[in-house]
Motif scaffolding. Structure first.
Motif, short mmCIF file in Angstrom:
data_model
loop_
_atom_site.label_atom_id
_atom_site.label_comp_id
_atom_site.label_asym_id
_atom_site.label_seq_id
_atom_site.Cartn_x
_atom_site.Cartn_y
_atom_site.Cartn_z
N PRO A 18 0.82 -1.22 0.00
CA PRO A 18 0.00 0.00 0.00
C PRO A 18 0.85 1.27 0.00
N LEU A 19 0.34 2.29 -0.67
CA LEU A 19 0.97 3.61 -0.78
C LEU A 19 2.33 3.58 -1.47
N ARG A 20 2.53 2.58 -2.32
CA ARG A 20 3.74 2.53 -3.15
C ARG A 20 3.33 2.79 -4.59
N SER A 21 4.14 3.52 -5.31
CA SER A 21 3.87 3.85 -6.71
C SER A 21 4.21 2.67 -7.62
N ILE A 22 3.71 2.76 -8.84
CA ILE A 22 4.04 1.80 -9.89
C ILE A 22 4.86 2.53 -10.95
N LEU A 23 5.96 1.93 -11.36
CA LEU A 23 6.76 2.46 -12.46
C LEU A 23 6.51 1.57 -13.67
N ALA A 36 6.86 5.83 -16.89
CA ALA A 36 5.76 6.59 -16.33
C ALA A 36 5.61 6.13 -14.89
N ILE A 37 5.12 7.02 -14.04
CA ILE A 37 4.97 6.66 -12.63
C ILE A 37 3.56 7.01 -12.17
N SER A 38 3.00 6.16 -11.32
CA SER A 38 1.67 6.42 -10.78
C SER A 38 1.81 7.23 -9.50
N ASP A 39 0.71 7.81 -9.07
CA ASP A 39 0.72 8.40 -7.73
C ASP A 39 0.57 7.26 -6.73
N GLN A 40 0.80 7.54 -5.45
CA GLN A 40 0.78 6.47 -4.45
C GLN A 40 -0.61 5.88 -4.22
N TYR A 41 -1.67 6.59 -4.65
CA TYR A 41 -3.04 6.08 -4.50
C TYR A 41 -3.52 5.36 -5.76
N LEU A 42 -2.66 5.30 -6.78
CA LEU A 42 -2.95 4.61 -8.04
C LEU A 42 -4.13 5.21 -8.79
N ASP A 43 -4.35 6.53 -8.59
CA ASP A 43 -5.43 7.23 -9.27
C ASP A 43 -5.00 7.79 -10.62
N SER A 44 -3.70 8.07 -10.77
CA SER A 44 -3.24 8.71 -11.99
C SER A 44 -1.83 8.24 -12.33
N ALA A 45 -1.44 8.55 -13.55
CA ALA A 45 -0.09 8.22 -14.02
C ALA A 45 0.45 9.40 -14.81
N SER A 46 1.74 9.64 -14.69
CA SER A 46 2.37 10.75 -15.38
C SER A 46 3.62 10.27 -16.10
N PRO A 47 3.93 10.89 -17.24
CA PRO A 47 5.19 10.55 -17.90
C PRO A 47 6.35 10.87 -16.97
N TRP A 48 7.35 10.02 -16.96
CA TRP A 48 8.50 10.26 -16.12
C TRP A 48 9.64 10.66 -17.04
N HIS A 64 12.26 6.40 -5.28
CA HIS A 64 10.88 6.89 -5.32
C HIS A 64 9.89 5.92 -4.69
N LYS A 65 10.40 5.01 -3.87
CA LYS A 65 9.56 4.05 -3.15
C LYS A 65 8.54 3.38 -4.08
N VAL A 66 9.07 2.86 -5.18
CA VAL A 66 8.24 2.15 -6.15
C VAL A 66 7.95 0.75 -5.62
#
Length: 159
Positions: A18-23, A36-48, A64-66
């Motif tokens: 929980p509260l870890r991002s996805i790369l 690309a990386i998600s926010d820690q709540y997995l609501d959005s993703a942004s180009p990295w 980044h605590k992925v």
């Protein structure tokens, strides 16, 4: 010491810390790795960032605590392509890189997505998924990674 632990797409989110991002990582035909990386709540993703250096990816996971790494094929490639092979090499290297594994505080999940689309399908998907693409350049590897990550999050949370 944590290590990259491969799981299926279906188990990826349920096993994610929980509260870890996805790369998300995509390889293109020029040998670039788009991320690309998600926010820690997995609501959005942004180009990295785009890189050609595997070490960059490993550093980002660490700093980044992925909690998980998605290996996605670009919309213009598949597993058998040259850059599909580069993506698999990256995955294998991350699985076997002991020095990198020992630096991880906890287990990092790995998952391979096969999102092969030919150019016509990619164009159609860009039209249908305008919200996912958000006017992004479809040739940019980090944008491809962002769309793959957004699509994965959408599919896994809306089934």
């Amino acid at each position: 010491a944590g290590a990259l632990h491969l799981v299926s797409p279906q188990k990826f989110l349920t096993k994610l810390t929980p509260l870890r991002s996805i790369l998300c990582v995509v390889a293109n035909e020029k040998g670039q790795l788009g991320t690309a990386i998600s926010d820690q709540y997995l609501d959005s993703a942004s180009p990295w960032l785009n890189t050609t250096n595997l070490q960059d990816i490993q550093d980002w996971v660490q700093h980044h605590k992925v909690g998980g790494v998605l290996f996605a094929f670009s919309h213009t490639s598949g597993r058998s392509s040259e850059h599909g092979n580069a993506l698999m090499e990256l995955r294998e290297k991350m699985l076997s890189e002991h020095t990198w594994q020992q630096q991880q505080e906890s287990q990092v999940l790995g998952c391979t997505l096969d999102h092969h689309l030919d150019e016509k399908d990619a164009t159609q998907a860009a039209i249908e998924e305008a919200k996912l693409w958000d006017n992004a350049d479809p040739e940019d590897p980090s944008n491809q990674a962002t769309v793959a990550l957004k699509r994965f999050l959408w599919q896994q949370t809306h089934q």
